[in-house]
Design a protein around this motif. Structure first.
Motif, PDB file in Angstrom:
ATOM      1  N   TYR A 293      -3.193  -3.240   3.421  1.00  0.00           N
ATOM      2  CA  TYR A 293      -1.812  -2.770   3.542  1.00  0.00           C
ATOM      3  C   TYR A 293      -0.825  -3.938   3.530  1.00  0.00           C
ATOM      4  N   SER A 294       0.412  -3.632   3.145  1.00  0.00           N
ATOM      5  CA  SER A 294       1.444  -4.664   3.029  1.00  0.00           C
ATOM      6  C   SER A 294       2.817  -4.036   3.192  1.00  0.00           C
ATOM      7  N   VAL A 298       3.469  -8.364  -1.198  1.00  0.00           N
ATOM      8  CA  VAL A 298       3.035  -9.724  -1.524  1.00  0.00           C
ATOM      9  C   VAL A 298       1.904 -10.160  -0.592  1.00  0.00           C
ATOM     10  N   SER A 299       2.158 -10.054   0.712  1.00  0.00           N
ATOM     11  CA  SER A 299       1.174 -10.443   1.710  1.00  0.00           C
ATOM     12  C   SER A 299       0.419  -9.198   2.172  1.00  0.00           C
ATOM     13  N   TYR A 326       5.201   0.879   4.429  1.00  0.00           N
ATOM     14  CA  TYR A 326       4.069   0.038   4.026  1.00  0.00           C
ATOM     15  C   TYR A 326       3.380   0.654   2.808  1.00  0.00           C
ATOM     16  N   SER A 327       2.886  -0.211   1.931  1.00  0.00           N
ATOM     17  CA  SER A 327       1.999   0.208   0.856  1.00  0.00           C
ATOM     18  C   SER A 327       0.562  -0.062   1.296  1.00  0.00           C
ATOM     19  N   TYR A 328      -0.375   0.768   0.830  1.00  0.00           N
ATOM     20  CA  TYR A 328      -1.777   0.492   1.112  1.00  0.00           C
ATOM     21  C   TYR A 328      -2.631   0.920  -0.072  1.00  0.00           C
TER      22      TYR A 328
END
Length: 601
Positions: A293-294, A298-299, A326-328
């Motif tokens: 997840y981010s 980027v991180s 958040y993206s995952y």
């Protein structure tokens, strides 16, 4: 769908496969195979996930309703079933209704059913999704506070689909508002009910009635109230026809490798439970399965997913920021599988004026109120905190205030004011220093009525605060019979924080402050840890020793009874004398409180 009722979602895979066979005598047949996967974390109160799965009935009918073709308990289904190419229908029953001798009435044993048509064709693979919903008729019977106020204890409301005790449920005061589950024979039935009780003047009252055209998948709500004006016992009935009002559903569907959407209640302000479905015939190594997840794309943070069932994996993302998207993504053996998904964490609000910096004499010059109508911050312009000073100081003058602002504060916090809660002797009774989210509701003679709670929707996981306590020697003895205080004891203070969905019509308060405690009526001394509506609860109790302690910071975790519900209210209360509602304690006890902070982890 109403968010408040999406409590349990179980994902199962139901795959029907037909294929061209090499054997000549089976050229016209397809192969029917059934693969059900049940998330081991999901269960009802009455049946575990394994029990729900193994006891499910699966029946296959001809599509034109001409007859039953196959009937199985899931635990006994053969690995391969041959079916001629044709139209069919599959019916699924699970839960209580699937038992050989089901309970027709229950407080917690639910039943589920679903049906879906499908086609078996030569050489074609067919996947079918079946949704099995709660098929009980659900009752929710609530006793209005007016019933408790006018009837002696022991009143009952019996409701059922027949005259046998096994088909009935008996609602008592402690079951008010609770759901009951009925299996209704046939397409349309009825629920008969009887109320029995005795007024406090000794007069017995019995009333009966019937709800007709009752069917499964509906909720039948009744509120019982007693009118003092005309002496009638009144009932209101509201039938909810929406299947979405039923909290549980079971989904039978094929499994494919990829992320699966989390339920709303799994996304908190500081952590989130993320899910993935994995075809383990293609990806047999559980250790290679990662959810990453981010917040910025980027991180990325990797979490090793945990296997919780056949093909079902879970990962918990922690240390998240509130109100953040958040993206995952699912990563298996270093390869990203499928499309990423997103989730947004809950907000993490704080209680207004929780550092007690804003005060005024807006209500009276005899006591301090913890709000300021002239403040630039709109959240502190109206009353959110209250205390009993309006009773003691309102009757006897300012020197009898039991909660006021003080400049004694914990060092290093930047605070300039704290709340000082002082127990005193007033009008021959102990008035415990107190402070709470809610509103003082007036006097019943010399006894106070307090409405606890304020509207709230977030889910904190803990609460921290600074406190200092001086617990004096008890000079007003008594308290609850199982743990009273004597004049040989030192007083204790207590600080509580709880969130819940309490119904003000049940607990006697108001829409803005639902839970009323009337110190002249011990039946209203509610135990937040056990009453219906409490979602999470935490408390701190400190034993005094006669001397003034030092400022101490503590963090009190909130223990969640349900992690699938959202609160509608929060109660924070503090008392310099733990048994102040009994007028018991020490008139020299003092509790200082400051820097309250809700924690979201």
């Amino acid at each position: 769908m109403k968010h408040s009722i999406i409590f349990l979602t179980a994902i199962l895979a139901l795959t029907f496969t037909s294929c061209q066979l090499e054997l000549k005598d089976k050229d016209s047949l397809g192969v029917f195979s059934l693969d059900l996967e049940f998330d081991a974390q999901m269960q009802t109160k009455a049946m575990s996930s394994d029990e729900l799965l193994s006891s499910a009935n699966v029946k296959i009918y001809m599509g034109d309703f001409s007859g039953l073709i196959r009937s199985y308990k899931y635990s006994n289904i053969p690995g391969t079933i041959y079916l001629p190419a044709d139209s069919y229908r599959v019916d699924v029953e699970a839960g209580e209704i699937a038992k050989s001798s089901p309970a027709m009435a229950s407080w917690d044993q639910k039943s589920y059913s679903g049906s879906t048509p499908f086609q078996v064709s030569e050489g074609v693979n067919t996947s079918v999704k079946v949704v099995a919903r709660v098929c009980n008729a659900v009752t929710a019977i609530t006793f209005d506070q007016s019933v408790a106020s006018n009837f002696a204890s022991g009143y009952t409301f019996t409701i059922g689909s027949g005259s046998e005790a096994t088909s009935q449920l008996v609602y008592t005061a402690d079951k008010s508002g609770r759901n009951g589950y009925f299996i209704i024979p046939g397409n349309d039935g009825s629920l008969s009910w009887t109320f029995k009780g005795s007024l406090k003047n000794g007069k017995s009252i019995e009333k009966s009635g019937e709800i007709k055209n009752v069917s499964g998948g509906k909720t039948y709500r009744m509120t019982l109230s007693y009118s003092v004006t005309d002496g009638l016992l009144g009932f209101s009935v509201n039938v909810d026809d929406s299947l979405e009002d039923i909290d549980d559903l079971i989904v039978f569907e094929p499994v494919s490798t990829g992320l699966s959407k989390s339920a709303g209640y799994e996304i908190w302000a500081g952590h989130a439970t993320l899910h993935a479905d994995v075809d383990e015939s293609e990806y047999p190594d559980p250790s290679s399965i990662v959810i990453s997840y981010s917040a910025d794309g980027v991180s990325w943070t990797d979490i090793s997913a945990q296997r919780v069932g056949d093909g079902s994996y879970v990962a918990v993302a922690e240390d998240l920021d509130p109100s953040t998207t958040y993206s995952y993504k699912l990563v298996i053996a270093g390869e990203v599988i499928g499309s990423p998904m997103t989730f947004t964490t809950d907000s993490a609000p704080q209680m207004p004026n929780s550092r007690f910096e804003y005060t005024s004499n807006d209500e009276s010059s005899n006591w301090i109120s913890f709000y300021d109508p002239s403040a630039s911050d709109p959240t502190v312009r109206t009353k959110w905190w209250d205390n009993g000073s309006s009773a003691s100081a309102g009757m006897l003058g300012s020197k009898y205030a039991i909660c006021y602002s003080d400049t004694d504060v914990p060092s290093g916090t930047g605070s300039s004011k704290s709340a000082k809660l002082t127990s005193i002797s007033a009008a021959g009774k102990l008035a415990a220093g107190n402070l709470f989210s809610g509103e003082f509701a007036g006097l019943d003679g010399l006894n106070g009525k307090v409405n606890f709670g304020r509207p709230w929707s977030s889910r904190p996981t803990a609460v921290s605060f600074w406190y200092k306590y001086k617990g004096g020697k008890v000079d007003k003895a008594g308290g609850p019979s199982d743990n009273p205080l004597t004049t040989s004891d030192y007083d204790r203070c207590q600080i509580k924080c709880t969130v819940g969905t309490w119904d003000y019509r049940v607990y006697g308060g108001s829409r803005n402050s639902p839970i009323q405690v009337n110190t002249s009526d011990k039946s209203t001394f509610w135990d937040y840890d056990t009453i219906d509506g409490t979602i999470a609860y935490g408390q701190l109790t400190v034993q005094g020793n006669g001397s003034e302690g030092s400022w101490t910071k503590v963090t009190v975790p909130l223990t969640y009874k349900s992690e699938t519900e959202y609160p509608t209210y929060i109660v924070f209360s503090a008392a310099a004398s733990i048994y102040g509602d009994y007028f018991v304690g020490s008139s020299s006890s003092i509790l200082w409180l400051d820097e309250i902070e809700l924690i979201y982890e």
